[in-house]
Every structure is written in C-alpha cells, then in structure tokens.
Design a protein around this motif. Structure first.
Motif, PDB file in Angstrom:
ATOM      1  N   GLU A  16       0.801  -1.188   0.088  1.00 29.76           N
ATOM      2  CA  GLU A  16       0.037  -0.017   0.049  1.00 29.76           C
ATOM      3  C   GLU A  16       0.886   1.271   0.101  1.00 29.76           C
ATOM      4  N   GLY A  17       1.765   1.390   0.862  1.00 28.77           N
ATOM      5  CA  GLY A  17       2.714   2.646   0.934  1.00 28.77           C
ATOM      6  C   GLY A  17       3.522   2.551  -0.438  1.00 28.77           C
ATOM      7  N   ASN A  18       3.892   1.550  -0.970  1.00 28.58           N
ATOM      8  CA  ASN A  18       4.912   1.780  -2.047  1.00 28.58           C
ATOM      9  C   ASN A  18       3.809   2.160  -3.511  1.00 28.58           C
ATOM     10  N   ARG A  19       2.551   1.699  -3.409  1.00 29.00           N
ATOM     11  CA  ARG A  19       1.949   2.081  -4.536  1.00 29.00           C
ATOM     12  C   ARG A  19       1.350   3.581  -4.252  1.00 29.00           C
ATOM     13  N   LYS A  20       1.269   3.920  -3.259  1.00 31.36           N
ATOM     14  CA  LYS A  20       0.658   5.496  -3.215  1.00 31.36           C
ATOM     15  C   LYS A  20       1.953   6.458  -3.556  1.00 31.36           C
ATOM     16  N   LYS A  21       3.066   5.958  -3.659  1.00 27.84           N
ATOM     17  CA  LYS A  21       4.207   6.828  -3.963  1.00 27.84           C
ATOM     18  C   LYS A  21       4.181   6.925  -5.494  1.00 27.84           C
ATOM     19  N   LYS A  24       0.167   8.800 -10.759  1.00 25.13           N
ATOM     20  CA  LYS A  24      -1.338   8.275 -11.391  1.00 25.13           C
ATOM     21  C   LYS A  24      -1.289   7.237 -12.410  1.00 25.13           C
ATOM     22  N   ARG A  27       0.374   3.978 -11.869  1.00 22.95           N
ATOM     23  CA  ARG A  27      -0.337   3.009 -10.761  1.00 22.95           C
ATOM     24  C   ARG A  27      -1.469   2.587 -11.858  1.00 22.95           C
ATOM     25  N   GLY A  64      -1.953  -4.313  -2.074  1.00 26.29           N
ATOM     26  CA  GLY A  64      -2.189  -2.795  -2.473  1.00 26.29           C
ATOM     27  C   GLY A  64      -3.773  -2.698  -2.360  1.00 26.29           C
ATOM     28  N   ASP A  66      -5.722  -0.444  -3.920  1.00 30.30           N
ATOM     29  CA  ASP A  66      -6.194  -0.236  -5.388  1.00 30.30           C
ATOM     30  C   ASP A  66      -6.153  -1.462  -6.017  1.00 30.30           C
TER      31      ASP A  66
END
Length: 875
Positions: A16-21, A24, A27, A64, A66
């Motif tokens: 989750e943290g990695n994907r937020k970085k 867009k 992702r 993640g 999303d």
C-alpha cells in the motif's frame, strides 16, 4: 503474467505504501496489467499470475488497496478469497486464480453472469442520467432484447418523436425546438432534461475530441431504450443556449467526425435485419441579434432492435498463451449461453468456456457414471482399469515396483491408467510413452505420471502440455469449479533415470492448500468432471440448436471406445437400433487420428447411403464415401477404415470386405484399423451383404443399451424386433438376433406414438400438416421434423401435396432430402436413405416393401429414427 514475451511487463509495485508513491498514470498502467491477466484467467479456466516485484521489500507485503478493489470489482464480490489467493516468495508475488463460474455466490446471490468483465460498455437511461450497466444488468438487458427481437426491430420509425411528445406537458415545445434550423444565443430552452432529452455544453478545448468521447455513452443509452435527443451547446443547469464560438468549429468536419464515431459503435443484432444505428446529426447556427456567433449540435437517436455499445466490452480470455480481448459478438454469445432445454443437463452452471452437457432422462448422469467407472472407496487406493494394469505390468518389468514406490505415501483415492492420456485428451500420442497414470488422492492436487523407458529429449514439454490440457479440460469442458492444478511427474523405468517433478508444469510452485483435494466428496467432484472429459461428445443436437452441446457416452460405449486399438486392429460391433453405433464410429475415427498420427484423408468412412456419407463428411474428421464409390476407386493413401450400417451393404459391385481388409493390411508390420458397425435387425434388402459368416466375425463386441428413443417409441420398437426374430429374412444369420435377450431399455423419457391406419393420401397430407402446425406453435422448428416414405415416387408426390397444404395453414416451409441435414427445412426422404440418421419427430408414411419378409426390418429402421415423436400413417 500469462503473456511471457516481455519480462519487464511483469514488474509491479506492491504494498500500500509503495503504490501510493507512484504517479497516477504508472499506478493505472500497472493495475491494468493485473486486471487484464486476472480477467483472462477467470474466463479461461483459472491459472497463476506471476508478478515480479518492482520494489525492494525484505518482508512480505500486501497487494495494495487499489489492486484489491479492482479485483473485487471484477468479480463483483467483497470476498477476494472466492476467486483469488496470493503468496510472496522472494521477489516473486503469485496470484492464484480460480476459474470463474456462474454458480451462486456463497452469500446466496442467485445469479452471476457467465463471464467476468471489467466493463460491459452498455449504457442505459435512468431519468436524466446515463448509467453503465454492470454484468448482471447487461445480461438481463440482452436477454430481454433477444426475446423481443421478433416484434421490436422494424416498427419504430417515429418512436423518438412520439416519446418526446408523451414525455411532459412541454413536449410540444421540445418537438418544435428540434425542428429549428437556428437558435438564439442565451435563449432558455422551454423544456427540461428528461428520459429522452439530454443537454451538454461544448468543452472549451479540443472540441472534436470532446464530442467524440462523450457521444458514445449517450447514443448507447438512447439507442438501448426508446431513443432520444442529445443537445450539445445547451448548458444543463440554466438551459441556456450557448453553443460554441464559430472560430473554434469547422461544421463539416465536426459533423463528419460525429457520424464516423457513431457508425463505428459496436452493435449486436438479435433479428435478421442487420440494420445500422438510426440517427440524425444537425449542426444549428447560433445567432446573436441576427448575427452568426457560433454553433450547436443536435443528435437524434432512434431505438435500436439489438444492443449498442459505447466501445467493445472490456473482457479478456487466454488464447494460445496470449491475453486477447473478446470481440463484442463473442462477448454477447458467452453472456447469453443459456440452457437450450429438451434434455436433462448434467452440470448446472459452470466456467465460462464450458458447454452444456446433457444426458437423456433414464441414462446415467455424471455421478452414476463416475461411481461405475472411477469409484473412490474409503481407506482404499484403487488401480483402474484392472485389465490394462495387469497387461502393462506383465509387459514392462519393474513397472509395478516403480508405481508402488511412487504412490506409497497415499492411502485413499484412485490411480487411472491409460496407454496414452494424450490420446484420451484428443492430442497426438508420443511413441516413447509406456503409459500414463492420473492419481486422484486425498491431501494432494491431482498428479499425472508419465512413464517412459528412458529419458527423452522433449519429455518435459510433452508432459507439461498433457497436464495443462487435462487441467483446462477438467474446468472448461468438465465444469470443475474448485481451485485446480494438475501436477506433472515423469517416471523412468531405466534405473539410470530418476523420477522428477516438472518445473514447466508449475509443479515447482508451492500451491496453497485450497488446491489439495481434502476428502472423498472433492475427489468425486473432480472425477465427475473427468467423466465429462472422457465420455463427452458433440451432440447431434448442436446443429439444431445453433450452440455447442455435449452428450455423454454410455458405460458400454466407453468400454469399447477405451480399448487398446493396437489389440483390436479388426473389430465387428453389433449394435441394437438406437444404441449409438454412428456416435461411436465418429469417436473411434478421432481416436485413430490421434493415436496413429493420421491426417483426415488417411482414414476412410464407408456407408451405403449418400445422406449418411454427407453427414459424416461435414464433420471433417475423415474421408467419407459410399460403398459404390469405394468399389470404383483406388485408395492408396488410406490406412484405416471404419464401416457403418454394414448390414445394408451388397456384393453387386464386388467383395467390399476383402478390399477393405486388403487396404488396411498393406503394411504387414503395422496393419491399420478395420472396424465394422452393423445391425442385422435393420437389414433392408434380401441379397448377400458381403459380411463374413457370423462365426468369422471375430473379435466381436455388442452394444445392447438402447438410448435414442422415448418410452412409447421404444415399446413399439421392442415389438417389431420380436417380429424380426419370429420371421427373419433369409439373409440374416439367426444367431445374430439373440443379442436382443441382452437388451437394456432406458426409461423415463415421455414421448408420442401415433399409429393411424386406413388413411387416404389426402388424409395423410392433412394429418401431417395439422401436426406440424401444432409443433411449430409449440416452439419446434423444421429441423426437428422428418417425413419418411417408401419410394422415390412417393417422395415426389408428398413433397408437392404437403407444400401445397402447408402454405395454406403454416408459415413458409421448405422440404429437402436427407443429403442436407443441417438446413432449416423438413427432411423428406425414404426410410432406407435415412438409415443411420435421426430426428426428434418422424412421420412414417405407409412404410411398405416389395418383399414382405422385410416389412418388420424396415419398420425397425423407421421406428428407431425417431427420438421424441413417431407418427406411422398407413394407407
């Protein structure tokens, strides 16, 4: 990922943290890869997605949110574990995907769509909103459209205007407004948005692209309902006409862009009109104090008889190891793959690629067949079939010790031997293989053992291909809905070679416990799917229904079919009427092709009648000829011969049996196959058939289970068979008729039998016409009906009279002889020429014969052609 061609495509950021970085677009790009792969595997029998983690994490990470949310959207469920399980091993992250199935959700939701889709691309109108249909809504919409297609398609040229007029008390103003050729800047449109009216304003930038992007959704929504009008250039909140500045619009280019966009919209028809989307595009001048200042656009859309999509549905399957988008028509066909009825279906609902499997009432269903062929006994590990196991172990020293050592850890289940599981799965046989064995046991995934004498260069690819094919067929043909993998393991009799699991098969992955068969119930469920894989065949009903339907062989048919062909180079199969001789002949030719690596033109099918020859030719599995053609031609390329309906062969053109035997025995070291199917009860001539004496017809098998006819028809058939035994024609060996004592008659299928006597020709025509009218009103079609007569002159007479009568009482009806069984027409032919074929409903008109000794054999042939209804009409 299923597409292995580009390693960099597999890299996905997880956690989750990695994907937020991530940015867009990155992702979304990664998410699209995972969703496409997951959807394709769900729709193609399940599998494993292998992801290479782009991020460095020493400890396991979650997928993640999303990605999880996208997967939930795909399966329309809050519980990912219904279809997905995950596992991380170092830099690899695995998503285990179970096959999609349309069985109810565990929560009790009664319906799931047949396939998974990210988007249906079908829109509907709800008040003043445009809504994207989810899969359930799309299914209901398509189903209703299909049902109404016959009355919906061509009757609404003015329905849009009618709908506008009826929409509100201001509808008159809306209609007048639509007829204008210009609008005033800033004027207030005198009616609101509604079910059939939508207002949109132009975008300030990229006008053509903006229009192109918004139009498909609204056109789809209007066309899928009662039509509507889209006004572009009217502000929806204030209803003011604003248009678009004239400097920003090229009217001709904009109109052309809109029209091209609409013509390209995917659409599916449910009627025969194949019409295009009916729309009108108008570019209106917008005036300010009489001066041109801009333009507005009005698009009128009429209702469509089928379904209009904004774009192709977003749904994927796996083909040849690649992820492929489903074409719109294919997507609709899979969504509407519904029960064709008329027989009892074996599996209820199943994976997207599985076909309906039916067995006639009274026949064993998959569970009964599994209990007979592949029983699982508590606390016992069974080797089957015993005769093959004995033969294999006696011919191959050390095989018994090798197998016993391998299965020592397992104590409950079944080990199913085959000379070649490749041939069983309709693949090419590998000569180096001694045998294959499928182990279905507790606390393990299924294991497919391939036993070779010594190591072989391509053994890995061969064995993994067989294991993968078996897994796919168990799901996509057998309808298995659990998590499934088939482990592949090679065993060598040579002491220098060690046994090994195959990495290419996926055996190296540590599968979750869900892939392990936990108890007898799960083993039996898998084995019932295996029954469908091994005993399933394409039903003759498929051509009538226009969709793929499977039937199951009987145990008796399967036992003959599963014989080692090399042990039965020549075989005589005596079958009672309706016991499935032609079905078995087709299956045997398919097996010959795979076991002996034959092309279709190296296998010859011979029968007496042209219609049966044409029917088999259309299967494209062999070269098919009549006996007369066989005797006149040379067949240098032919290696194997299958003969059907041999009791009706004659020797007038020469010794056909000797010629067939000579051809198949040209190669003394490896003679070909010669299988002869016959039924003396259906002999339709008084001459010599050319068959060897009954005592010389060896080896010989019997098909005594009658599976074709409804109960009432079967009872009539029994009586006629007894009459044949009492007074057999002189060219029939009496000993051949004793097999009737072994006959098994399946019951439970209600049918119709009508025998009418002392009718005039006129009364017969009236009877057939009236009955057909009733049948067509009940939903039967011309493809269900055959009218069988005695002679060619009778055919000419009744074709003319029946056409004349039916055109007065019924819709247009066509007649054709049995040479074309697939056409949408009533078959009108002689009883003799219809030998080997069948129809649901048969009318037999005065089945007389010159030789009175043949009366009952001709009647047997007539009666056995009818599945559900039989009408015998005598003068």
């Amino acid at each position: 990922m299923p597409d292995p061609r580009a390693t960099e495509q597999r890299k996905i950021t997880l956690g989750e943290g990695n994907r937020k970085k991530l940015q867009k677009f990155q992702r979304e790009q990664e998410k699209a890869k995972v969703i496409k792969a997951a959807c394709a595997l769900l729709n193609s029998g399940g599998g494993v997605i292998q992801l290479e983690m782009a991020n460095d994490n020493k400890y396991p990470v979650e997928m993640g949110l999303d990605l999880e949310e996208s997967l939930r959207t795909l399966i329309q469920s809050l519980n990912l574990q219904d279809f997905f399980m995950t596992k991380q091993e170092g830099k690899c992250y695995y998503i285990f995907v179970k096959s999609w199935s349309s069985d109810p959700f565990p929560e009790g939701i009664s319906f799931k769509p047949r396939i998974c889709s990210l988007s249906s691309s079908l829109y509907c109108r709800s008040g003043t909103s445009v809504l994207l249909m989810d899969s359930r809504q799309a299914f209901s919409f398509l189903k209703n459209k299909k049902m109404k297609a016959k009355t919906f398609g061509q009757e609404h040229p003015a329905k849009v205007v009618k709908a506008i007029r009826q929409d509100s008390c201001n509808s008159h103003f809306a209609y007048q407004f639509f007829q204008k050729d210009h609008l005033e800047y800033g004027e207030i449109v005198p009616f609101p948005e509604s079910q059939v009216i939508e207002f949109k304003q132009f975008s300030t930038k990229h006008i053509q692209e903006y229009v192109k992007n918004i139009i498909p959704e609204y056109v789809s929504a209007f066309a899928n309902a009662e039509g509507g009008i889209l006004f572009i250039g009217v502000e929806d909140k204030t209803k003011k006409v604003l248009g678009c500045a004239k400097e920003k619009v090229d009217c001709d280019s904009l109109k052309k862009k809109i029209e091209n966009t609409l013509y390209k919209l995917p659409c599916v028809h449910f009627c025969q009109s194949q019409c295009q989307i009916d729309f009108t595009v108008k570019i209106l001048d917008v005036l300010a104090k009489g001066e041109l200042c801009g333009y507005a656009c009005v698009i009128e859309v009429k209702p469509f008889c089928g379904a209009v999509f904004s774009e192709a549905p977003k749904s994927w399957i796996v083909k040849d190891k690649l992820i492929c988008s489903l074409a719109t028509q294919d997507w609709v066909n899979m969504m509407l793959d519904t029960d064709p009825g008329k027989m009892e279906k074996t599996p209820s609902l199943g994976p997207p690629l599985s076909r309906p499997v039916y067995s006639k009432k009274g026949l064993e269903h998959k569970k009964a067949l599994q209990q007979k062929l592949f029983p699982v006994l508590p606390g016992h590990l069974k080797y089957t079939p015993k005769s093959l196991w004995r033969e294999l172990s006696s011919q191959n020293e050390g095989l018994e010790e090798l197998i016993d050592k391998e299965i020592f850890p397992f104590s409950q289940g079944i080990l199913i031997f085959s000379r070649s599981w490749a041939v069983d799965l309709s693949l090419k046989e590998k000569q180096a293989v001694i045998c294959d064995a499928l182990l279905v046991t507790e606390n393990s995934p299924p294991i497919l053992y391939t036993i070779l004498r010594e190591q072989d260069a391509d053994e890995r690819s061969y064995c993994t291909h067989i294991a993968l094919t078996l897994k796919q067929k168990l799901v996509n043909m057998g309808g298995y809905t659990g998590y499934l993998c088939v482990m592949a393991k090679i065993l060598h009799l040579s002491p220098e070679s060690n046994s090994e699991f195959l990495e290419d098969s996926g055996s190296w992955i540590d599968y979750p416990s869900s892939y392990y068969l936990a108890n007898i119930q799960q083993m039996e469920a898998l084995l019932q799917s295996l029954v469908i894989v091994l005993l399933g065949f394409r039903s003759f009903l498929s051509d009538q229904l226009g969709c793929e339907v499977l039937n199951l062989l009987t145990v008796q048919q399967y036992q003959i079919f599963s014989n080692n062909l090399r042990n039965y180079r020549e075989l005589f199969i005596h079958g009672l009427p309706g016991s499935g001789k032609t079905v078995l002949a087709i299956k045997i030719m398919e097996k010959i092709r795979n076991e002996f690596h034959c092309e279709a033109d190296e296998i010859l099918y011979i029968c007496e009648n042209q219609p049966l020859k044409n029917f088999i030719s259309n299967k494209k599995i062999c070269r098919a000829v009549t006996r007369k053609t066989f005797m006149k031609s040379d067949f240098q390329k032919i290696q194997h011969i299958v003969i059907d309906e041999a009791q009706n062969f004659r020797t007038e053109d020469g010794d056909w049996y000797e010629k067939a035997k000579t051809i198949t025995q040209r190669d003394k070291d490896c003679p070909g196959i010669l299988w002869i199917f016959l039924d003396y009860f259906q002999t339709n001539h008084m001459e010599s058939s050319g068959l060897p004496a009954l005592s010389a017809q060896y080896p010989r098998k019997r098909l005594t289970k009658v599976v074709r006819n409804a109960d009432q028809i079967a009872e009539y058939l029994k009586k006629e068979l007894q009459e044949v035994i009492k007074n057999p024609p002189p060219n029939i060996p009496r000993g051949s008729l004793q097999m009737l004592l072994e006959a098994e008659w399946d019951q439970g299928v209600l049918g119709t039998l009508n025998v009418k006597k002392n009718l005039t020709s006129s009364q017969i025509v009236t009877y057939v016409t009236d009955e057909c009218k009733l049948l067509f009103e009940k939903g039967y079609s011309s493809k269900d009906v055959a009218v069988l007569v005695s002679t060619m002159s009778d055919m000419d007479f009744y074709r003319l009279e029946l056409l004349r009568a039916m055109r007065k009482k019924i819709r247009v009806v066509q007649f054709a002889d049995a040479n074309d069984m697939s056409g949408d027409h009533i078959v009108l032919d002689s009883v003799r020429r219809f030998s080997g074929l069948e129809r649901n409903i048969v009318f037999g008109i005065h089945p007389k014969t010159v030789d009175s000794a043949l009366l009952h054999t001709i009647l047997v042939c007539l009666v056995s052609r009818a599945n559900q209804q039989l009408h015998i009409l005598w003068h």
